[in-house]
Design a protein around this motif. Structure first.
Motif, short mmCIF file in Angstrom:
data_model
loop_
_atom_site.label_atom_id
_atom_site.label_comp_id
_atom_site.label_asym_id
_atom_site.label_seq_id
_atom_site.Cartn_x
_atom_site.Cartn_y
_atom_site.Cartn_z
N PHE A 194 46.59 61.77 46.04
CA PHE A 194 45.61 61.09 46.89
C PHE A 194 44.79 60.05 46.15
N ALA A 195 44.86 60.01 44.82
CA ALA A 195 44.17 58.99 44.02
C ALA A 195 44.82 58.93 42.66
N LYS A 196 44.48 57.92 41.88
CA LYS A 196 45.07 57.79 40.55
C LYS A 196 44.71 59.00 39.70
N ASN A 197 45.72 59.65 39.15
CA ASN A 197 45.57 60.83 38.29
C ASN A 197 45.06 62.07 39.02
N PHE A 198 45.00 62.04 40.36
CA PHE A 198 44.57 63.19 41.15
C PHE A 198 45.69 63.59 42.11
N GLU A 199 45.89 64.90 42.25
CA GLU A 199 46.78 65.40 43.29
C GLU A 199 46.17 66.63 43.95
N LEU A 200 46.49 66.80 45.21
CA LEU A 200 46.01 67.92 46.01
C LEU A 200 47.21 68.58 46.66
N GLY A 223 52.48 71.11 35.34
CA GLY A 223 52.64 69.81 34.71
C GLY A 223 51.30 69.16 34.40
N ALA A 224 51.16 68.57 33.23
CA ALA A 224 49.92 67.87 32.87
C ALA A 224 49.77 66.57 33.64
N GLU A 225 50.89 65.95 33.98
CA GLU A 225 50.86 64.70 34.74
C GLU A 225 50.67 64.97 36.22
N SER A 226 49.96 64.08 36.90
CA SER A 226 49.81 64.15 38.35
C SER A 226 50.83 63.23 39.00
N ILE A 227 51.23 63.55 40.21
CA ILE A 227 52.19 62.69 40.90
C ILE A 227 51.51 61.37 41.26
N ALA A 228 52.31 60.34 41.49
CA ALA A 228 51.79 59.00 41.74
C ALA A 228 51.00 58.93 43.05
N LYS A 279 44.62 68.98 40.92
CA LYS A 279 44.86 68.70 39.50
C LYS A 279 44.41 67.30 39.15
N TYR A 280 43.82 67.15 37.96
CA TYR A 280 43.36 65.85 37.47
C TYR A 280 43.92 65.63 36.07
N THR A 281 44.60 64.52 35.86
CA THR A 281 45.12 64.14 34.55
C THR A 281 44.09 63.26 33.85
#
Length: 265
Positions: free
Chosen positions: A87-93, A33-38, A109-111
């Motif tokens: 873990f941050a806006k537009n970032f997921e681990l 997915g191009a989007e990262s989770i909230a 991932k970074y959006t």
């Protein structure tokens, strides 16, 4: 006499799963997915896959039985778990681990672009394998090896119901002595949302393994029909029925995969 070989492999069989990078989220079946989770949202996803093969593609792309005499079937099944955190806006681990504890992965991932109709993201990850004498179906991972994976994801929203996801990935497989392969993966999926939070999905994936050892290169084209169902706000059910269409120096598989994504705030 029918001989059945049962092997437990990586959850890549499940959705190819999140394609080759593991631990990050997706919106459909295979494509990252191009989007990262909230931010501060945690996703837990158990999944199971079951695939079978009776034929393999040779160096000319022709299909041949796995065994010339008798009925031989290769069965692949896997149980694995994904853990992802915004873990941050537009970032997921995220991380990924198989039930036999022989495969472990990390991904980030970074959006970097998120507009009304276009979303783009970049991702990077690493996979570790402790399985001896196995070659994973899609990654090309050998035995006790590691892999570094990177790529980009794109999503186009044509309407509230129709969307297209695409990703492109590069992977290098290595151990402490040599580099085994340079691999390219790409996938595209079209999704259409029906009432009651049901999404119909169809797509294709292509993988190319360029081996640096005494082994011929291979490629595989797979068709992915499937469905996602979101009966509640906190979980999504994913059913995928992959069919291999074309290939070279690789087994041809059919089967099904199932995953359950659970979100916690």
């Amino acid at each position: 006499m029918k001989k059945v070989v049962v092997i437990f492999l990586i959850l890549i069989f499940i959705v190819e799963l999140k394609a080759q990078i593991l631990g990050v989220s997706n919106d459909k079946l295979v494509v990252v997915g191009a989007e990262s989770i909230a931010t501060k949202v945690f996703e837990f996803e158990p999944g199971f896959g079951y695939l079978w093969s009776t034929k393999a593609y040779d160096d000319n792309g022709s299909l041949n039985p796995l065994k010339q005499e008798g009925d031989s079937t290769l069965l692949l099944q896997a149980l694995a778990f994904r853990f992802t955190y915004g873990f941050a806006k537009n970032f997921e681990l995220g991380s990924f681990i198989t039930s036999d504890l022989n495969t472990f992965s990390l991904g980030i991932k970074y959006t970097f672009l998120n507009k009304d109709k276009v979303v783009m993201g970049a991702f990077l990850g690493t996979n570790f394998s402790n399985k001896s004498d196995l070659v994973f179906r899609n990654t090309g991972l050998f035995g006790k090896t590691a892999a570094v994976v990177g790529g980009f994801a794109f999503m186009a929203k044509f309407s509230e119901k129709l969307s297209l996801d695409i990703d492109v990935q590069y992977q290098n497989v290595f151990d402490n002595k040599i580099s085994y392969s340079d691999d390219i993966f790409s996938a595209a999926e079209l999704g259409y949302r029906l009432p009651k939070n049901v999404q119909l999905i169809g797509g294709f994936s292509f993988k190319y393994n360029h081996f640096k050892i005494d082994r011929p290169d291979s490629y595989l084209l797979t068709f992915y029909p499937g469905i996602t169902v979101n009966p509640g706000k906190t979980f999504v059910m994913i059913l995928n029925v992959p069919f291999d269409l074309l290939g070279r120096n690789v087994d041809r598989f059919n089967g099904f995969t199932f995953a359950l994504t659970i979100s916690l705030n």
